[in-house]
Design an enzyme around this catalytic site. Structure first.
Site, PDB file in Angstrom:
ATOM      1  N   HIS A 269       0.944  -1.173  -0.028  1.00  0.00           N
ATOM      2  CA  HIS A 269      -0.117   0.079   0.060  1.00  0.00           C
ATOM      3  C   HIS A 269       0.729   1.011   0.001  1.00  0.00           C
ATOM      4  O   HIS A 269       0.363   2.072  -0.195  1.00  0.00           O
ATOM      5  CB  HIS A 269      -0.872   0.120   1.146  1.00  0.00           C
ATOM      6  N   ASP A 342      -4.571  -5.443  -8.323  1.00  0.00           N
ATOM      7  CA  ASP A 342      -4.767  -4.864  -7.076  1.00  0.00           C
ATOM      8  C   ASP A 342      -4.895  -3.265  -7.318  1.00  0.00           C
ATOM      9  O   ASP A 342      -4.671  -2.807  -8.412  1.00  0.00           O
ATOM     10  CB  ASP A 342      -3.386  -4.971  -6.135  1.00  0.00           C
TER      11      ASP A 342
END
Length: 625
Positions: A269, A342
């Site tokens: 992330h 993702d």
């Protein structure tokens, strides 16, 4: 369709079926649709025989812009498709230039929408009736377009207390590593079936689960308890059962994160991790769960923002790597399902690829759907320009759109994409779901250490101090212990207790007969220094100060089970792998001997000095049997 959706929806529903049977070709701009291609020249396989003709007919009817729209999965802000608060409208306007979720669908005609809770910002999920109404409104907007194509509506409901979107009354299942501790494919199947049933009831037809990563790195900051464990065979069995369970519950499945995110020390992330596994290690460790998912008919596989030089020496993240997505996944693993990225707004993507480059490179690498592309106008036009320029062929575009339409047809979305919101209120959090969640969770709690023989506790009344991490965790655990006739004091300390807080808790312990302390990643170490983080060091200091009081102390690791590595002085230690209400109830039942602890460690607990295993994979104590 019910009157509350209006005439527009009724007409649109009819047009979905009409599209599949009509021979008329709508008027479109020249060059937007391939003309005169023979059926054999379109993508797809003979095993799609029942759907192939319908899909090809739809592809022929679609404009280039409509096809590109199907590639994107977007987030929308607000709890209703057509009416949102000024704050939510402002967020939609900043991202897309329109106010409401329905207008986002009208503008881009995306293939999918992903729901988030208020923690990320979109605030899509409040209660079953609201979620179902939002889903119906979005589907109404989708099937009211010139080409009425229903949406894949997805979310991340992995189970456990780490990655989830639906909250109570939705049933909270125990999570992957807890399921790994239970060693039961039947429990894994039922857990997924319950989650899938509740998602389907509110119009979420695709779950971004199961996690197929094999967590072989105790320092992994992003996977941890989201993984079943460190053993590829165990992970494979649980993942296959979950794929089957989600299907039985009525939702499409997404195995993630390919080719494996289980041996990283950086959170994708925020940065770009590198997996240093050799090809032999990849085959032995990372790929078996994905192979098992494919064998079980997984609908979709999600990419990982990780570098894997043993497959792609260029250093491109897997999401943008043709050798990984096309070479390894498509060709070597013979996978023809959907590949979804993702989130493209994660640091693992944005740190390397600008907003106009990431979606093009991911698509060229082999991805079919592009999730959360930052700067949607830029991303959409970049893909459109790449196709118009010939950088991406029309056939390559059709291959992806074919797979997207095929999944939507297989999941029955063209038959009826809408849900009954009255029924949703009865299905979500149904009594049998909650009961099954508790039974399954009771199979997961692991008694790692009981050297002083403190456990199981007798029913004798005593003063119990419940302390450590988590406001909700400590209060819920304290209430559960109090229900057993104990006098309970709750003192929550946060993740980084100060010395003053530690002193206060130690003073409370002096007046207690027993201390139950929860830890939260008390074994976390800094990537740069290799030493415990400030939070971990403070929690370790708290536990050691409590042990020094001479009072009986029970330590419970509430997330990753590795905390005992730095708390070896503690004579009593349990691992719960999460902190749902059912997990806290199960912990309490184990404390009082109402449930025999049967969970077995699905990972090895290493010694803090790196000298080997403190507790091996499969370790776990029981009171009897």
């Amino acid at each position: 369709m019910r009157d509350r959706f209006g005439l527009r929806v009724c007409v649109a529903v009819v047009s979905v079926g009409a599209l599949l049977s009509s021979t008329a070709v709508p008027s479109v701009a020249a060059g937007e649709v391939p003309i005169g291609a023979a059926d054999r020249d379109w993508p797809g396989h003979s095993d799609d025989a029942t759907l192939r003709g319908k899909i090809i007919k739809m592809l022929r009817h679609m404009t280039l812009q409509e096809k590109v729209g199907q590639l994107f999965v977007v987030e929308v802000y607000g709890q209703d498709a057509n009416s949102v608060s000024p704050a939510m409208a402002a967020r939609n306007r900043a991202l897309y230039g329109v106010d409401t979720p329905a207008q986002v669908i009208d503008k881009y005609k995306p293939g999918g929408v992903i729901y988030f809770d208020s923690r990320r910002g979109p605030d899509n999920v409040r209660n079953p009736r609201q979620i179902g109404t939002l889903s119906n409104g979005l589907q109404a907007a989708a099937v009211s377009q010139r080409q009425p194509i229903p949406l894949l509506i997805s979310t991340d409901q992995e189970g456990g207390a780490v990655v989830f979107r639906l909250v109570a009354p939705a049933t909270a299942m125990p999570g992957n590593m807890a399921l790994g501790a239970a060693r039961s494919t039947a429990d894994a199947h039922r857990s997924a079936e319950v989650i899938g049933t509740e998602l389907a009831a509110v119009g979420i037809n695709q779950n971004y689960a199961p996690v197929a990563d094999v967590n072989v790195n105790p320092a992994n900051p992003v996977i941890g308890v989201r993984s079943v464990g460190e053993d590829p065979a165990l992970v494979s069995g649980i993942v296959a059962a979950q794929v089957d369970g989600y299907h039985d519950g009525g939702v499409a499945t997404v195995a993630k994160h390919f080719p494996g995110h289980g041996d990283t020390a950086v959170d994708s992330h925020f940065g770009l991790p590198e997996v240093t596994h050799t090809r032999e290690q990849i085959e032995a460790i990372d790929l078996p769960p994905f192979r098992a998912a494919i064998d079980e008919g997984v609908d979709t596989i999600m990419t990982a923002h990780v570098v894997l030089r043993s497959v792609d020496p260029s250093g491109a993240p897997a999401t943008m790597s043709e050798p990984i997505l096309t070479g390894l996944l498509r060709e070597e693993l013979d996978y023809d399902g959907l590949i979804v990225t993702d989130a493209l707004d994660m640091g693992g993507a944005t740190s390397t690829y600008p907003p106009n480059v990431a979606p093009v490179e991911a698509f060229k690498a082999g991805a079919d759907q592009l999730v959360l592309a930052p700067q949607m106008d830029v991303a959409y036009n970049a893909v459109l320009d790449a196709i118009r320029s010939g950088e991406i062929s029309m056939r390559r575009l059709d291959e992806s759109v074919y797979r997207i339409l095929r999944l939507k047809m297989k999941r029955g979305l063209f038959d009826d994409p809408f849900v009954d919101v009255d029924l949703a209120e009865k299905v979500v959090g149904a009594p049998d779901h909650l009961a099954d969640a508790q039974v399954i969770t009771d199979h997961t709690t692991t008694l790692v250490k009981n050297d002083a023989g403190v456990l199981p506790l007798s029913d004798d009344p005593r003063n119990v101090l419940v302390t450590g991490w988590g406001v909700t965790t400590t209060s819920t655990l304290g209430n559960a212990i109090g229900q057993r006739g104990q006098t309970v004091t709750v003192r929550e300390t946060g993740t980084t207790p100060s010395q003053a807080t530690i002193n206060q808790v130690v003073a409370e312990a002096a007046n207690s007969d027993l201390v139950v302390v929860s830890t939260m990643n008390a074994a976390s170490v800094s990537v740069t220094t290799g030493l415990p983080t400030a939070s971990a060091a403070a929690q370790q200091a708290l536990v050691k100060a409590l042990l020094a009081t001479g009072k009986p102390v029970v330590v419970s690791g509430m997330r990753n089970p590795y905390d005992i590595s730095y708390l070896t002085e503690a004579p009593t230690y349990l691992a719960t792998y999460g902190y749902t209400a059912a997990q806290l109830e199960s912990l309490t039942r184990v404390l009082f001997g109402e449930v025999n602890p049967v969970g077995k460690l699905p990972v090895t607990i290493p010694r803090a000095d790196g000298s080997g295993a403190l507790y091996p994979f499969g370790h776990g104590l029981s009171y009897h049997g």
